[in-house]
Design a protein around this motif. Structure first.
Motif, PDB file in Angstrom:
ATOM      1  N   LEU A 143       0.824  -1.206   0.000  1.00  0.00           N
ATOM      2  CA  LEU A 143       0.000   0.000   0.000  1.00  0.00           C
ATOM      3  C   LEU A 143       0.864   1.264   0.000  1.00  0.00           C
ATOM      4  O   LEU A 143       0.537   2.251  -0.665  1.00  0.00           O
ATOM      5  CB  LEU A 143      -0.953  -0.002   1.198  1.00  0.00           C
ATOM      6  N   ALA A 144       1.976   1.217   0.712  1.00  0.00           N
ATOM      7  CA  ALA A 144       2.895   2.364   0.729  1.00  0.00           C
ATOM      8  C   ALA A 144       3.472   2.614  -0.659  1.00  0.00           C
ATOM      9  O   ALA A 144       3.630   3.773  -1.081  1.00  0.00           O
ATOM     10  CB  ALA A 144       4.012   2.128   1.743  1.00  0.00           C
ATOM     11  N   ARG A 145       3.783   1.541  -1.378  1.00  0.00           N
ATOM     12  CA  ARG A 145       4.295   1.686  -2.749  1.00  0.00           C
ATOM     13  C   ARG A 145       3.259   2.352  -3.651  1.00  0.00           C
ATOM     14  O   ARG A 145       3.600   3.189  -4.483  1.00  0.00           O
ATOM     15  CB  ARG A 145       4.686   0.322  -3.327  1.00  0.00           C
ATOM     16  N   ILE A 146       1.997   1.972  -3.474  1.00  0.00           N
ATOM     17  CA  ILE A 146       0.922   2.610  -4.253  1.00  0.00           C
ATOM     18  C   ILE A 146       0.876   4.098  -3.934  1.00  0.00           C
ATOM     19  O   ILE A 146       0.821   4.943  -4.836  1.00  0.00           O
ATOM     20  CB  ILE A 146      -0.445   1.947  -3.947  1.00  0.00           C
ATOM     21  N   GLY A 147       0.930   4.427  -2.643  1.00  0.00           N
ATOM     22  CA  GLY A 147       0.914   5.825  -2.234  1.00  0.00           C
ATOM     23  C   GLY A 147       2.089   6.610  -2.778  1.00  0.00           C
ATOM     24  O   GLY A 147       1.931   7.754  -3.235  1.00  0.00           O
ATOM     25  N   LEU A 148       3.250   6.008  -2.774  1.00  0.00           N
ATOM     26  CA  LEU A 148       4.445   6.668  -3.296  1.00  0.00           C
ATOM     27  C   LEU A 148       4.291   6.992  -4.780  1.00  0.00           C
ATOM     28  O   LEU A 148       4.601   8.102  -5.220  1.00  0.00           O
ATOM     29  CB  LEU A 148       5.674   5.788  -3.065  1.00  0.00           C
ATOM     30  N   ILE A 149       3.780   6.033  -5.539  1.00  0.00           N
ATOM     31  CA  ILE A 149       3.564   6.280  -6.968  1.00  0.00           C
ATOM     32  C   ILE A 149       2.547   7.404  -7.157  1.00  0.00           C
ATOM     33  O   ILE A 149       2.738   8.299  -7.982  1.00  0.00           O
ATOM     34  CB  ILE A 149       3.118   4.997  -7.706  1.00  0.00           C
TER      35      ILE A 149
END
Length: 124
Positions: free
Chosen positions: A109-115
């Motif tokens: 989920l953090a990776r999604i937010g970062l993108i």
């Protein structure tokens, strides 16, 4: 059993190989290998398993790196879209196999937010 160990060793070998390709910037080769790893994991464990979640996450990471390294805006957008899809699947599968509050879910989920932050699709 020795057969299971062979499978694990094969996955490790393929994963190491994919990492080498990522290190040299050959993202397409890395993605091809990681897709093979995903197929192996799905055939071995089924679609809902922590190893399958990990395989999706790893594919997402390579797509994200591809987007970051691309000078072509449309290729970068496409790679980010693929990355987000893989991270969503990884988070969904990890939620089902490890529980909603497991760190594996949070990382995807953090990776999604970062993108989303990088492409300016976050909400202030």
């Amino acid at each position: 059993s020795s057969l299971a160990l062979e499978g694990i060793e094969r996955i490790d070998f393929l994963s190491d190989r994919a990492s080498q390709y990522v290190g040299t910037g050959d993202f397409e080769e890395a993605l091809g290998i990681l897709r093979d790893v995903l197929k192996i994991q799905k055939s071995k464990f089924g679609k809902i398993h922590s190893e399958v979640a990990s395989a999706h996450h790893n594919i997402g990471i390579v797509h994200a790196k591809c987007a970051q390294n691309s000078t072509n805006v449309s290729e970068s957008r496409e790679s980010n879209a693929f990355a987000m899809t893989e991270f969503r699947v990884a988070a969904h599968v990890a939620r089902q196999t490890k529980g909603e509050y497991h760190p594996s879910v949070a990382v995807s989920l953090a990776r999604i937010g970062l993108i989303q932050i990088q492409v300016g699709k976050h909400i202030d």
